[in-house]
Design a protein around this motif. Structure first.
Motif, PDB file in Angstrom:
ATOM      1  N   ASP A   4       0.893  -1.154   0.000  1.00 14.49           N
ATOM      2  CA  ASP A   4       0.000   0.000   0.000  1.00 14.49           C
ATOM      3  C   ASP A   4       0.928   1.200   0.000  1.00 14.49           C
ATOM      4  O   ASP A   4       1.795   1.322   0.865  1.00 14.49           O
TER       5      ASP A   4
ATOM      6  N   ILE B 117       3.835   0.560   2.744  1.00 14.93           N
ATOM      7  CA  ILE B 117       3.191  -0.099   3.874  1.00 14.93           C
ATOM      8  C   ILE B 117       2.798  -1.508   3.444  1.00 14.93           C
ATOM      9  O   ILE B 117       2.277  -1.697   2.337  1.00 14.93           O
TER      10      ILE B 117
ATOM     11  N   GLN C  66       0.806  -4.965   2.958  1.00 11.77           N
ATOM     12  CA  GLN C  66      -0.605  -5.168   2.668  1.00 11.77           C
ATOM     13  C   GLN C  66      -1.264  -6.143   3.637  1.00 11.77           C
ATOM     14  O   GLN C  66      -2.468  -6.337   3.578  1.00 11.77           O
TER      15      GLN C  66
ATOM     16  N   ARG D 264      -2.337  -7.712   7.509  1.00  9.58           N
ATOM     17  CA  ARG D 264      -3.207  -7.169   8.547  1.00  9.58           C
ATOM     18  C   ARG D 264      -2.496  -6.150   9.449  1.00  9.58           C
ATOM     19  O   ARG D 264      -3.112  -5.198   9.918  1.00  9.58           O
TER      20      ARG D 264
ATOM     21  N   ARG E  94      -0.257  -3.884   8.700  1.00  6.61           N
ATOM     22  CA  ARG E  94      -0.018  -2.589   8.033  1.00  6.61           C
ATOM     23  C   ARG E  94       1.245  -1.909   8.545  1.00  6.61           C
ATOM     24  O   ARG E  94       1.257  -0.755   8.913  1.00  6.61           O
TER      25      ARG E  94
END
Length: 188
Positions: free
Chosen positions: A31, A58, A60, A62, A64
């Motif tokens: 991300d 970041i 992807q 859980r 993050r």
């Protein structure tokens, strides 16, 4: 905000375009948060201590988790003032710090990182080939993690060693002339 008082418009457009190209490059694996120009979309930290690198990668999954921060520089912004104001704080983060500079400025960027002891994980260059932007790796820190651009973090001290004396080269004996026999070679 960059310590450069006024970045030329042409360079600001190039800077923001490189940021968007990096966003497209990394969007499948991460991300990607971007902070082009004066925008403050993706902070690292919170409150007054928040900093805004150009690109934030970041994970992807859980958690993050921030995987890396990227700072993009132009020809005008690769300088000592920029290194001290932005690169030093990014280098102090626990995340890998990647630096993208124009191809002509890679040596200057390495020298600034070395002189200011900035731990940079990777330095990449960018340049245009026709209508396509190319990104090339120029430096990667050793796998032990935090190192400056030309000196590893845990360099061994140099100890002078006594050099063994070189043996003189041995000369090969000259080839012996062929023996002459009393016979003459056969004729056909």
């Amino acid at each position: 905000m960059s310590p450069i008082l006024v970045r030329p418009v042409r360079e600001q457009l190039e800077h923001d375009r490189v940021i968007r190209l990096l966003q497209n490059k990394f969007r499948r694996r991460f991300d990607v948060g971007i902070n082009p120009g004066a925008e403050q979309n993706s902070p690292i930290g919170s409150g007054l201590s928040a900093i805004y690198p150009d690109v934030v990668l970041i994970s992807q999954d859980r958690g993050r988790k921030v995987m890396a921060v990227i700072e993009v520089e132009t020809v005008e912004s690769v300088n000592n003032l920029e290194a001290l104001a932005e690169w030093v704080p990014y280098g102090r983060l626990k995340f890998p710090f990647h630096l993208y500079v124009p191809a002509a400025m890679v040596d200057v960027a390495k020298r600034l990182c070395t002189d200011s002891h900035i731990p940079v994980a990777e330095i990449h260059t960018y340049h245009w080939i026709g209508d396509e932007m190319r990104f090339l790796p120029a430096y990667k820190a050793p796998s032990d993690g935090r190192a400056t651009a030309t000196r590893p973090a845990a360099a061994k001290p140099a100890t002078p060693k006594a050099k063994p004396k070189a043996k003189p080269a041995r000369k090969k004996p000259a080839p012996k002339p062929a023996k002459k026999t009393g016979r003459s070679p056969k004729r056909k």
